[in-house]
Design an enzyme around this catalytic site. Structure first.
Site, PDB file in Angstrom:
ATOM      1  N   TYR A 152       0.755  -0.916   0.458  1.00 28.98           N
ATOM      2  CA  TYR A 152      -0.395   0.244   0.015  1.00 28.98           C
ATOM      3  C   TYR A 152       0.930   1.525   0.201  1.00 28.98           C
ATOM      4  O   TYR A 152       1.975   1.059   0.959  1.00 28.98           O
ATOM      5  CB  TYR A 152      -1.322  -0.029   1.077  1.00 28.98           C
ATOM      6  CG  TYR A 152      -1.762   1.022   1.258  1.00 28.98           C
ATOM      7  CD1 TYR A 152      -2.853   0.996   0.709  1.00 28.98           C
ATOM      8  CD2 TYR A 152      -1.283   2.483   2.102  1.00 28.98           C
ATOM      9  CE1 TYR A 152      -3.692   2.379   0.658  1.00 28.98           C
ATOM     10  CE2 TYR A 152      -2.285   3.454   2.628  1.00 28.98           C
ATOM     11  CZ  TYR A 152      -3.687   3.267   1.346  1.00 28.98           C
ATOM     12  OH  TYR A 152      -4.564   4.587   1.160  1.00 28.98           O
ATOM     13  N   ASP A 162      -0.384  15.941   5.808  1.00 33.67           N
ATOM     14  CA  ASP A 162      -1.812  15.238   5.325  1.00 33.67           C
ATOM     15  C   ASP A 162      -2.989  15.901   4.681  1.00 33.67           C
ATOM     16  O   ASP A 162      -4.745  15.824   5.285  1.00 33.67           O
ATOM     17  CB  ASP A 162      -1.990  13.670   5.347  1.00 33.67           C
ATOM     18  CG  ASP A 162      -3.112  13.091   4.525  1.00 33.67           C
ATOM     19  OD1 ASP A 162      -2.810  13.215   3.487  1.00 33.67           O
ATOM     20  OD2 ASP A 162      -3.910  12.388   4.951  1.00 33.67           O
ATOM     21  N   ASP A 186      -2.728   5.781  -3.005  1.00 39.18           N
ATOM     22  CA  ASP A 186      -3.779   6.602  -1.907  1.00 39.18           C
ATOM     23  C   ASP A 186      -4.140   8.256  -3.068  1.00 39.18           C
ATOM     24  O   ASP A 186      -2.634   8.442  -3.476  1.00 39.18           O
ATOM     25  CB  ASP A 186      -3.831   7.385  -0.803  1.00 39.18           C
ATOM     26  CG  ASP A 186      -4.142   8.118  -0.370  1.00 39.18           C
ATOM     27  OD1 ASP A 186      -5.403   8.396  -1.096  1.00 39.18           O
ATOM     28  OD2 ASP A 186      -4.298   8.715   0.825  1.00 39.18           O
ATOM     29  N   ASP A 190      -5.824  10.526  -2.955  1.00 41.37           N
ATOM     30  CA  ASP A 190      -6.733  12.028  -2.217  1.00 41.37           C
ATOM     31  C   ASP A 190      -7.810  11.852  -3.468  1.00 41.37           C
ATOM     32  O   ASP A 190      -9.281  11.317  -3.500  1.00 41.37           O
ATOM     33  CB  ASP A 190      -6.264  12.683  -2.402  1.00 41.37           C
ATOM     34  CG  ASP A 190      -4.380  12.802  -1.064  1.00 41.37           C
ATOM     35  OD1 ASP A 190      -4.783  11.706  -0.444  1.00 41.37           O
ATOM     36  OD2 ASP A 190      -4.074  13.384  -1.526  1.00 41.37           O
ATOM     37  N   HIS A 199      -7.362   4.671  -4.878  1.00 39.81           N
ATOM     38  CA  HIS A 199      -8.996   4.457  -4.414  1.00 39.81           C
ATOM     39  C   HIS A 199      -8.503   6.529  -4.257  1.00 39.81           C
ATOM     40  O   HIS A 199      -7.963   6.881  -4.574  1.00 39.81           O
ATOM     41  CB  HIS A 199      -8.768   4.354  -3.074  1.00 39.81           C
ATOM     42  CG  HIS A 199      -8.139   4.244  -2.094  1.00 39.81           C
ATOM     43  ND1 HIS A 199      -7.947   5.744  -1.146  1.00 39.81           N
ATOM     44  CD2 HIS A 199      -7.206   3.732  -1.706  1.00 39.81           C
ATOM     45  CE1 HIS A 199      -7.207   6.282  -0.506  1.00 39.81           C
ATOM     46  NE2 HIS A 199      -6.541   4.821  -0.021  1.00 39.81           N
ATOM     47  N   GLU A 220     -11.413   9.594  -2.753  1.00 42.08           N
ATOM     48  CA  GLU A 220     -11.900   9.867  -1.924  1.00 42.08           C
ATOM     49  C   GLU A 220     -13.388  11.079  -1.729  1.00 42.08           C
ATOM     50  O   GLU A 220     -12.873  11.694  -2.491  1.00 42.08           O
ATOM     51  CB  GLU A 220     -11.436  10.416  -0.521  1.00 42.08           C
ATOM     52  CG  GLU A 220     -10.636  11.522  -0.374  1.00 42.08           C
ATOM     53  CD  GLU A 220      -9.846  11.443   0.339  1.00 42.08           C
ATOM     54  OE1 GLU A 220      -9.155  12.609   1.484  1.00 42.08           O
ATOM     55  OE2 GLU A 220      -8.831   9.931   0.208  1.00 42.08           O
ATOM     56  N   CYS A 264      -6.572  14.322   7.068  1.00 43.88           N
ATOM     57  CA  CYS A 264      -6.279  12.892   7.508  1.00 43.88           C
ATOM     58  C   CYS A 264      -7.758  12.384   7.765  1.00 43.88           C
ATOM     59  O   CYS A 264      -9.071  12.848   8.185  1.00 43.88           O
ATOM     60  CB  CYS A 264      -5.688  12.695   8.311  1.00 43.88           C
ATOM     61  SG  CYS A 264      -5.545  11.278   8.899  1.00 43.88           S
ATOM     62  N   ARG A 287     -13.375   5.620  -1.700  1.00 41.14           N
ATOM     63  CA  ARG A 287     -13.082   5.709  -0.569  1.00 41.14           C
ATOM     64  C   ARG A 287     -14.500   6.862  -0.175  1.00 41.14           C
ATOM     65  O   ARG A 287     -14.627   8.206  -0.829  1.00 41.14           O
ATOM     66  CB  ARG A 287     -11.708   6.298  -0.149  1.00 41.14           C
ATOM     67  CG  ARG A 287     -11.515   6.611   1.245  1.00 41.14           C
ATOM     68  CD  ARG A 287      -9.803   7.131   1.950  1.00 41.14           C
ATOM     69  NE  ARG A 287     -10.459   8.476   3.049  1.00 41.14           N
ATOM     70  CZ  ARG A 287      -9.111   8.474   3.532  1.00 41.14           C
ATOM     71  NH1 ARG A 287      -8.424   7.787   2.997  1.00 41.14           N
ATOM     72  NH2 ARG A 287      -9.060   9.598   4.228  1.00 41.14           N
ATOM     73  N   GLU A 312     -14.546   5.010   5.264  1.00 41.53           N
ATOM     74  CA  GLU A 312     -12.857   5.277   6.604  1.00 41.53           C
ATOM     75  C   GLU A 312     -13.727   5.440   7.634  1.00 41.53           C
ATOM     76  O   GLU A 312     -14.485   5.937   7.777  1.00 41.53           O
ATOM     77  CB  GLU A 312     -12.399   6.208   5.639  1.00 41.53           C
ATOM     78  CG  GLU A 312     -11.560   7.155   6.675  1.00 41.53           C
ATOM     79  CD  GLU A 312      -9.519   6.324   7.149  1.00 41.53           C
ATOM     80  OE1 GLU A 312     -10.011   5.470   7.281  1.00 41.53           O
ATOM     81  OE2 GLU A 312      -8.868   7.127   6.160  1.00 41.53           O
ATOM     82  N   ASN A 336      -9.080  -0.327   7.335  1.00 37.94           N
ATOM     83  CA  ASN A 336      -7.868   1.154   7.547  1.00 37.94           C
ATOM     84  C   ASN A 336      -7.814   0.690   9.188  1.00 37.94           C
ATOM     85  O   ASN A 336      -7.730   0.628   9.988  1.00 37.94           O
ATOM     86  CB  ASN A 336      -7.855   2.146   6.995  1.00 37.94           C
ATOM     87  CG  ASN A 336      -6.658   2.808   7.465  1.00 37.94           C
ATOM     88  OD1 ASN A 336      -6.576   2.672   7.862  1.00 37.94           O
ATOM     89  ND2 ASN A 336      -6.937   4.151   7.112  1.00 37.94           N
TER      90      ASN A 336
END
Length: 299
Positions: A48, A62, A89, A91, A116, A118, A126, A161, A191, A213
């Site tokens: 990952y 982040d 990731d 974002d 992914h 989101e 985060c 996500r 998440e 996660n």
């Protein structure tokens, strides 16, 4: 020697087969290419690549400060060093739906097995911090549709996500997940689930693969692989864990230098030179140039 022998296309096929196997796939987070190779050597199922880790690697929080070019470039460096599939990731997709489309193709070209996207607003934060905000359902759906339409390899995994549980509760997360699946998402990353029961409720609601996660110091309890397997989860990530361990060890080393003036007390905690050379296949390069590896390292 050099990079992985397994092609990105082959990795994607293997990843899809793993997700369909009914087994829980374990994807520790790599914080650099060498750690990805160690993850493979230790027998895990995949790698990952965390947005939080990539941000931290640059000394940044982040909060969406990294660019598509930075993330795709670093993800490529990590993915090409391992025979395992790697997911990244992405974002919020680095912009509007057209940016999401470009992101998918950049990640395909970088050799990833999937990514992914989101449903937070820009700039994001985060997923385990308070005060998150999510986009409306229409915007979230447009991101996923753009991603699905843009991919060229049908085996490249598009995972959606959703962070809405922390904002509007579990029922909203289940509803959002169903809509994202209808939009074409191959898998769902719910998440900040707070309990095993919440994961189980999500499992009962959708038929696509689900990711758990298990990040430390967050909203979720740290469930075991056996617990997550027991409720039918398909993937588990430990996104920042290896970086946290490495930074903790580094801090202890620096303290030892300050307090004792030497690192000798910590030699037992270090990766030995011989192990490092084995991991990077130093000897393999000897096939090309016998002058490269003409020595013996003993423990």
């Amino acid at each position: 020697m050099l990079y992985a022998q397994t092609t990105p296309a082959e990795k994607r096929v293997a990843f899809r087969a793993g997700l369909a196997s009914g087994e829980l796939l374990r994807f520790p987070g790599a914080f650099n290419p060498l750690s990805a190779r160690l993850i493979e050597k230790k027998g895990f199922d995949g790698v990952y690549i965390s947005g939080a880790v990539l941000s931290a690697d640059l000394g940044l929080p982040d909060i969406g400060l990294t660019t598509l070019t930075e993330v795709a470039g670093r993800a490529k460096q990590i993915a090409r060093m391992t025979e395992l599939p790697a997911i990244v990731d992405a974002d919020t997709g680095f912009g509007e739906p057209m940016n999401v489309a470009r992101t998918v193709q950049e990640m395909e070209d970088a050799g990833l097995a999937g990514m992914h996207i989101e449903d937070q607003i820009n700039p994001k934060r985060c997923g385990h911090l308070d005060g998150k905000q999510v986009v409306d359902s229409d915007t979230a759906i447009k991101r996923i549709r753009a991603a699905v339409d843009a991919r060229r390899d049908p085996n490249f995994l598009i995972m959606a996500r959703t962070d809405i549980a922390a904002v509007d509760g579990l029922d909203a997360a289940i509803d959002r997940a169903k809509r994202l699946v209808d939009a074409g998402a191959d898998a769902i990353f719910p998440e900040a689930m707070r309990s095993l029961e919440e994961f189980a409720a999500m499992r009962a609601a959708v038929d696509v693969p689900l990711l758990a996660n298990m990040t430390e110091f967050g909203k979720s309890e740290l469930f075991t692989v056996e617990q997550l397997q027991g409720i039918g989860m398909n993937m588990v990530i430990w996104p920042v864990s290896m970086l946290r361990l490495a930074m903790g060890a580094t801090a202890r080393g620096l303290d030892s230098l300050t307090d004792a003036g030497t690192l000798e007390p910590l030699l037992g905690e270090m990766q030995h030179r011989a192990d490092l050379y084995e991991l990077i296949d130093y000897e393999g390069y000897n096939h090309f140039d016998s002058g490269v590896f003409n020595f013996t390292v003993t423990k």
